[in-house]
Write a protein that holds these residues in place. Structure first.
Motif, PDB file in Angstrom:
ATOM      1  N   LEU A 245      10.005   6.461   8.241  1.00 64.11           N
ATOM      2  CA  LEU A 245      10.694   7.311   7.264  1.00 64.11           C
ATOM      3  C   LEU A 245       9.705   8.002   6.342  1.00 64.11           C
ATOM      4  N   TYR A 246       8.686   7.264   5.937  1.00 62.16           N
ATOM      5  CA  TYR A 246       7.682   7.826   5.038  1.00 62.16           C
ATOM      6  C   TYR A 246       6.969   9.005   5.710  1.00 62.16           C
ATOM      7  N   LEU A 247       6.621   8.837   6.948  1.00 61.49           N
ATOM      8  CA  LEU A 247       5.887   9.886   7.654  1.00 61.49           C
ATOM      9  C   LEU A 247       6.743  11.109   7.930  1.00 61.49           C
ATOM     10  N   THR A 248       8.023  10.905   8.189  1.00 59.94           N
ATOM     11  CA  THR A 248       8.875  11.995   8.660  1.00 59.94           C
ATOM     12  C   THR A 248       9.789  12.598   7.599  1.00 59.94           C
ATOM     13  N   VAL A 249      10.226  11.790   6.637  1.00 56.93           N
ATOM     14  CA  VAL A 249      11.228  12.254   5.683  1.00 56.93           C
ATOM     15  C   VAL A 249      10.784  12.118   4.235  1.00 56.93           C
ATOM     16  N   GLU A 250      10.144  11.012   3.904  1.00 58.00           N
ATOM     17  CA  GLU A 250       9.885  10.671   2.509  1.00 58.00           C
ATOM     18  C   GLU A 250       8.441  10.891   2.048  1.00 58.00           C
TER      19      GLU A 250
ATOM     20  N   LEU B 250       0.830  -1.208   0.000  1.00 54.92           N
ATOM     21  CA  LEU B 250       0.000   0.000   0.000  1.00 54.92           C
ATOM     22  C   LEU B 250       0.863   1.256   0.000  1.00 54.92           C
ATOM     23  N   LEU B 251       1.972   1.185   0.730  1.00 55.54           N
ATOM     24  CA  LEU B 251       2.909   2.312   0.771  1.00 55.54           C
ATOM     25  C   LEU B 251       3.518   2.559  -0.606  1.00 55.54           C
ATOM     26  N   MET B 252       3.900   1.488  -1.280  1.00 58.85           N
ATOM     27  CA  MET B 252       4.454   1.593  -2.626  1.00 58.85           C
ATOM     28  C   MET B 252       3.418   2.172  -3.587  1.00 58.85           C
ATOM     29  N   LEU B 253       2.191   1.737  -3.460  1.00 59.86           N
ATOM     30  CA  LEU B 253       1.119   2.258  -4.314  1.00 59.86           C
ATOM     31  C   LEU B 253       0.943   3.756  -4.100  1.00 59.86           C
TER      32      LEU B 253
ATOM     33  N   ILE C  19       1.172   9.350  -5.947  1.00 63.35           N
ATOM     34  CA  ILE C  19       1.625  10.716  -5.676  1.00 63.35           C
ATOM     35  C   ILE C  19       3.082  10.811  -6.088  1.00 63.35           C
ATOM     36  N   LYS C  20       3.349  11.583  -7.129  1.00 69.74           N
ATOM     37  CA  LYS C  20       4.700  11.610  -7.678  1.00 69.74           C
ATOM     38  C   LYS C  20       5.687  12.116  -6.643  1.00 69.74           C
ATOM     39  N   HIS C  21       6.786  11.423  -6.542  1.00 60.44           N
ATOM     40  CA  HIS C  21       7.809  11.705  -5.545  1.00 60.44           C
ATOM     41  C   HIS C  21       8.869  12.617  -6.129  1.00 60.44           C
ATOM     42  N   ILE C  22       9.557  13.356  -5.264  1.00 65.96           N
ATOM     43  CA  ILE C  22      10.675  14.171  -5.711  1.00 65.96           C
ATOM     44  C   ILE C  22      11.778  13.254  -6.239  1.00 65.96           C
ATOM     45  N   ASN C  23      12.372  13.631  -7.345  1.00 68.88           N
ATOM     46  CA  ASN C  23      13.334  12.765  -8.033  1.00 68.88           C
ATOM     47  C   ASN C  23      14.756  13.127  -7.619  1.00 68.88           C
ATOM     48  N   ASP C  24      15.237  12.561  -6.503  1.00 72.72           N
ATOM     49  CA  ASP C  24      16.606  12.805  -6.082  1.00 72.72           C
ATOM     50  C   ASP C  24      17.207  11.518  -5.531  1.00 72.72           C
ATOM     51  N   SER C  25      18.482  11.563  -5.177  1.00 72.37           N
ATOM     52  CA  SER C  25      19.200  10.361  -4.733  1.00 72.37           C
ATOM     53  C   SER C  25      18.588   9.757  -3.481  1.00 72.37           C
ATOM     54  N   GLN C  26      18.172  10.610  -2.556  1.00 71.82           N
ATOM     55  CA  GLN C  26      17.599  10.115  -1.304  1.00 71.82           C
ATOM     56  C   GLN C  26      16.306   9.348  -1.571  1.00 71.82           C
TER      57      GLN C  26
END
Length: 646
Positions: free
Chosen positions: A210-215, A17-20, A25-32
């Motif tokens: 990580l998803y909630l706080t950073v990603e 579900l997290l991957m979906l 929702i398009k993610h920022i495209n960076d190394s992190q």
């Protein structure tokens, strides 16, 4: 031995579900973000094969041995590399980019993961990691190495986060600590009770944190236009800068967009912004359109430079015919362009460059285009150097002050002086107060500088005993920002009391614009300070509002007529009459009047004929340091020993 996979199944469903969510929702495209997605994918595969392998082991008598062996081999391969990718993510979290300097570290730290992966593959032939027979699944003699190397990578992650200098802020350090602790507990539980497959669940929970706080993609999105936001812009440009990737930055600042909101309402204005972002994404850059602030947008193009073509593309979009609720609408906007050949060395300087360019474009007018060039970079460098000099002066607690004497026509002597702040900037020498005061007001240093100047004036008054030279008071300038402070009177009186000089020795100068900006607060401060014996002068009269009725209502004692007003009066007969009438008007309502900018005897005598009270200018003395000022007064006024300041 029966394995419990309930926790792993729950974790797998959760991560899917997290991957979906990340895909929708398009993610920022960076190394992190890429590192996070890789870690997420590896964890999902790890869980899939862990669950499948465990089910096969639980049903060993029914599952084909070859398939069972292959499934558990793939699972252990995932187990080999998962701790490594977790450590890599932590390292990238601290540097926000994949640096070539870290390649050796990545390669060396991959050795344990590579060793375990090879050992797992070789296990097909030597069964030193695990084997399956008729009785079920059995650990080999090297199986415990998975736990040992997992702990090793966790230690490396913590070491990088808390021991080695990096860019990880305290909040992120706490997040990393929570992740590692959570995973360590899961690994320890599974090591002690092997039938409870819980390691994957621990990693899944860490990824969710990580998803909630950073990603979280929402943290990088503008909820109205769905463009990336300012945080994402700084994140992206910083990564491109650190990796040495060429980039061009375009800024679009809409003109008078407030009018759109007033005419069409906030809902209509929001709709226009949505349509604008949609077209910018479609025609300029699909993935790198950012809402920098309110009605300002940024576009980042990396790789191949497009130069002025990018400006033209943006202009075409903005200047097209827009339609809102069936009504045609015209838009315009200033466009700023930072070419690829200019490498901005920090996010702070990038923001400074963009803000400076936007301000310059707005000065030029609607629809202006500004491109970064060497002259603009020099201007910004000058500003930066001035800021550094201001900060150095504030840190040392010393600000240079010059003094310019003021002539009293009635006494035919110098009765006061004005204190003028001076700033010597390395490489530029002394810069204009108009320049550095404006910068100090913008960066928030003006209040500290104002207090430092007042301290230096009080020190000079006390140590030189200026009253013995016939000086009644020293004028000290207050900035617009200082006038807006409700505690101004307390701060000023604290300094005067600390130096033990009479309150009347300080006269405070305020400009017309400062009085207009902060009238209510200013009047309250003025009244309190006047009760304490401190008088006020209105500075630069004739450059601002020049409303005599407005000025008369404020508790000033002296009106200082600006030098440009004075100069024009000695060039034009009409202006001469205006100046004479102005002086007479103020004197008739009990103000003392001072003329600035007297440069020759003709001006001095002319001002005396008009009935001026006080004269200030280069004819008598330019602003000079403290020692020169005292020497000047000794020769001009003489020193009268024994005279009390009171």
């Amino acid at each position: 031995m029966t394995y419990n996979v309930d926790y792993e199944i729950c974790a797998l469903v959760f991560l899917l579900l997290l991957m979906l969510s990340l895909l929708v929702i398009k993610h920022i495209n960076d190394s992190q973000s890429k590192a996070y997605l890789i870690l997420l994918c590896v964890t999902i595969f790890d869980l899939i094969f862990d669950i499948a392998g465990s089910i096969m082991i639980n049903n060993c008598e029914y599952a084909p041995r070859g398939l069972n062996f292959a499934t558990n081999t793939i699972f252990l391969l995932m187990q080999s590399i998962l701790p490594y990718f977790l450590m890599v993510y932590v390292v990238i979290l601290g540097s926000t980019y994949y640096s070539s300097k870290k390649k050796i570290f990545y390669i060396v730290s991959a050795i344990p993961a590579g060793f375990m992966a090879i050992l797992t593959i070789v296990n097909i032939f030597v069964t030193t990691v695990f084997y399956i027979d008729d009785k079920g699944y059995h650990y080999g003699k090297f199986h415990s190495l998975f736990y040992i190397f997992s702990v090793l990578y966790m230690i490396l992650s913590l070491g990088y986060t808390f021991v080695i200098p990096n860019n990880i802020r305290r909040r992120k350090k706490m997040i990393v600590l929570a992740m590692v602790v959570m995973i360590f507990i899961a690994v320890a539980v599974q090591f002690m009770w092997p039938t409870y497959n819980i390691t994957g669940a621990g990693v899944a929970l860490s990824l969710f944190i990580l998803y909630l706080t950073v990603e979280n993609p929402a943290a990088y999105r503008d909820p109205l236009t769905m463009a990336l936001n300012r945080t994402a812009f700084l994140h992206k440009t910083d990564e491109l800068r650190r990796t040495g990737t060429k980039m061009e930055v375009y800024t679009l600042a809409l003109d008078n967009f407030k009018m759109v909101n007033e005419v069409y309402g906030m809902e209509g204005g929001d709709k226009v912004l949505e349509m604008l972002v949609r077209d910018l994404k479609r025609k300029v850059s699909k993935n790198d359109v950012y809402r920098y602030s309110g009605d300002i947008f940024a576009i980042v193009l990396s790789g191949k430079a497009v130069g002025s073509r990018g400006v033209r593309d943006i202009q075409k979009i903005v200047e097209q015919q827009w339609e809102l609720k069936g009504i045609e609408l015209d838009l315009s906007g200033c466009i700023c362009h930072i070419p690829a050949e200019y490498k901005i060395d920090s996010p702070k300087n990038l923001i400074r460059s963009m803000d400076h360019m936007i301000a310059e474009a707005k000065k030029k007018g609607k629809g202006s285009v500004v491109e970064l060039d060497d002259a603009m970079i020099e201007t910004m460098k000058r500003r930066s150097d001035i800021e550094q000099a201001l900060m150095a002066a504030v840190e040392t607690g010393v600000f240079e002050v010059y003094y310019q004497v003021i002539y009293d026509s009635a006494r035919d002597s110098f009765h006061s002086m004005e204190a003028l702040a001076r700033l010597n900037v390395p490489g530029y020498g002394y810069v204009s107060p108009e320049e550095f005061i404006r910068i100090a007001e913008q960066n928030g240093l003006i209040t500290k500088i104002g207090m430092l100047v007042l301290e230096e004036v009080c020190r000079t008054v006390k140590e030189e005993k200026l009253w013995e030279y016939g000086i009644d008071y020293v004028e000290v300038n207050l900035s617009v920002v200082q006038c807006m402070r409700e505690t101004l009177d307390v701060e000023i009186m604290d300094i005067i009391r600390r130096f033990g000089i009479p309150n009347k020795m300080i006269n405070l100068e305020i400009t017309e614009s400062a009085a207009a900006y902060s009238e209510k607060t200013l009047v309250q401060n003025m009244e309190r300070l006047r009760k304490a014996g401190i008088e006020f002068s209105l500075d630069d009269y004739g450059t601002g509002y020049s409303n005599i009725n407005y000025v008369a209502e404020l508790p000033f004692s002296i009106i200082k007529i600006d030098k440009f007003f004075v100069w024009s009066a000695f060039k034009d007969e009409k202006m001469r009459k205006v100046l004479k009438n102005t002086i007479e008007t103020f004197k008739n309502i009990n103000f003392k009047v001072l003329a600035e900018g007297a440069e020759d005897n003709i001006m001095v005598e002319g001002l005396k004929e008009m009935g001026i009270d006080f004269i200030q200018g280069y004819y008598y003395s330019k602003p000079v340091p403290r020692k020169q000022m005292v020497e000047f007064l000794r020769k001009a006024n003489g020193k009268k020993d024994g005279i009390s300041a009171d």
